[in-house]
Write an enzyme that holds these catalytic residues in place. Structure first.
Site, short mmCIF file in Angstrom:
data_model
loop_
_atom_site.label_atom_id
_atom_site.label_comp_id
_atom_site.label_asym_id
_atom_site.label_seq_id
_atom_site.Cartn_x
_atom_site.Cartn_y
_atom_site.Cartn_z
N TYR A 91 0.85 -1.21 0.00
CA TYR A 91 0.00 0.00 0.00
C TYR A 91 0.89 1.26 0.00
CZ TYR A 91 -4.32 2.65 0.65
OH TYR A 91 -5.39 3.52 0.48
N LYS B 28 -3.13 8.47 2.91
CA LYS B 28 -4.35 8.29 3.72
C LYS B 28 -4.13 8.77 5.16
CE LYS B 28 -7.23 6.40 0.69
NZ LYS B 28 -8.31 7.21 0.07
O1 0WE Z 1 -6.79 3.18 -1.76
C1 0WE Z 1 -6.81 2.15 -2.40
C2 0WE Z 1 -6.31 2.14 -3.85
C3 0WE Z 1 -6.19 3.49 -4.47
C4 0WE Z 1 -5.38 3.51 -5.75
C5 0WE Z 1 -5.44 2.49 -6.70
C6 0WE Z 1 -4.67 2.59 -7.86
C7 0WE Z 1 -4.64 1.50 -8.89
C8 0WE Z 1 -4.27 2.02 -10.25
C9 0WE Z 1 -4.57 4.59 -5.97
N1 0WE Z 1 -3.81 4.70 -7.11
C10 0WE Z 1 -3.87 3.74 -8.03
N2 0WE Z 1 -3.10 3.88 -9.16
C11 0WE Z 1 -3.22 3.07 -10.24
O2 0WE Z 1 -2.47 3.22 -11.22
N3 0WE Z 1 -7.25 0.99 -1.81
C12 0WE Z 1 -7.67 1.01 -0.42
C13 0WE Z 1 -7.31 -0.32 -2.50
C14 0WE Z 1 -6.02 -1.01 -2.27
O3 0WE Z 1 -4.95 -0.69 -3.02
C15 0WE Z 1 -3.89 -1.46 -2.56
C16 0WE Z 1 -4.33 -2.27 -1.50
C17 0WE Z 1 -5.70 -1.97 -1.31
C18 0WE Z 1 -6.60 -2.58 -0.28
C19 0WE Z 1 -2.57 -1.48 -2.99
C20 0WE Z 1 -1.69 -2.34 -2.37
C21 0WE Z 1 -2.11 -3.15 -1.32
C22 0WE Z 1 -3.44 -3.12 -0.87
#
Ligand code: 0WE
Length: 259
Positions: free
Chosen positions: A154, A161
């Site tokens: 993450y 966050k």
């Molecule tokens: O906040 C998130 C993900 C937000 C996010 C997702 C992406 C994917 C595509 C931000 N930036 C990008 N950029 C991209 O190019 N989450 C809470 C979901 C999430 O993301 C992870 C998680 C979880 C849960 C990434 C790594 C590990 C766990």
């Protein structure tokens, strides 16, 4: 009907799996009017049919990394509605490369990008929408447990966050003077556009099913219902807070499995 006649501006709906979709739907079912943002022509084409389906009042363009766009969005909302009651910030972005490997390798540019889009954008939205929001209004944003504990991959999003959650506490003071509340929902992992393409995401969902008290992953409907509560007068005593909709995951320490 918890939100009868209330007007909600929602940023970050991409498709019908989006957390913002779950929130929009819950709001509509409780009598709110909604407006939806889109970013670029590709997403406009996806958002417009959903706006139709949900009976949204209007849609508008907004790149949350641009002050001009947020200012223009506030003006558009004012022209359509005069005032609004609810603001939903469901926006985040980090470079894909920064969501894998070692956090220590995050570049200055990648760090700035993640913090700008995912955390500062909330500050800018509150600033430009403050004059447009009615007293008794409510602002909501979305966080994740990676703000508070290390979660593999993450990385910079966890730091973004953490800034977002701290921002909620500081914004609560500024907006509290106007009787506007602001809270974050820390949602459990959900299969959305934002999480598709994150390597190992399936493993995370499996882990949650096994280790949460409720032995399940949460749904966008469950997040939507909590957003509904927080946006409604039922939550008139709650601001500056982080509400977990994560099947209890963050409450769990050591767990000894029987068999
Ligand atoms: O906040 C998130 C993900 C937000 C996010 C997702 C992406 C994917 C595509 C931000 N930036 C990008 N950029 C991209 O190019 N989450 C809470 C979901 C999430 O993301 C992870 C998680 C979880 C849960 C990434 C790594 C590990 C766990």
């Amino acid at each position: 009907m918890l939100l009868q006649g209330k007007k909600a501006v929602i940023f970050g709906l991409a498709n019908n799996r989006s957390i913002a979709y779950g929130i929009a739907k819950a709001f509509r079912e409780h009598g709110a009017e909604i407006a939806l943002s889109w970013l670029g022509e590709a997403l406009k084409k996806r958002v417009e049919p959903i706006a139709e389906e949900l009976g949204a009042s209007f849609t508008f363009p907004c790149d949350a990394s641009k002050d001009e766009d947020i200012a223009a969005a506030a003006k558009t909302v004012q022209e359509h509605w005069g005032k609004a009651d609810i603001l939903v910030h469901a926006v985040a972005f980090a470079n894909r490369d920064d969501l894998q490997g070692r956090y220590i390798d995050t570049s200055r540019e990648g760090f700035a990008m993640a913090l700008d889009v995912s955390a500062y954008s909330l500050v800018a939205m509150c600033k430009y929408f403050e004059p447009v929001l009615n007293e008794g209004g409510s602002v909501l944003t979305l966080s994740y447990y990676g703000a508070q504990k290390h979660i593999t991959n993450y990385n910079v999003m966890g730091v973004a966050k953490a800034a977002l959650e701290a921002s909620v506490r500081y914004l609560a003071y500024d907006l509290g003077k106007k009787d506007i509340r602001i809270n974050a929902i820390s949602a459990g992992p959900l299969k959305t556009l934002a999480s598709s393409g994150i390597s190992g995401f399936g493993k995370i969902l499996n882990h949650i099913e096994k280790y949460t008290p409720l032995k399940k992953n949460v749904s966008i409907e469950e997040v939507g219902n909590t957003a509904l509560f927080l946006a409604s007068p039922l939550a008139s005593g709650i601001t500056g807070d982080i509400v977990f909709v994560d099947a209890g995951y963050h409450t769990s320490g050591i767990q000894i499995m029987e068999e």
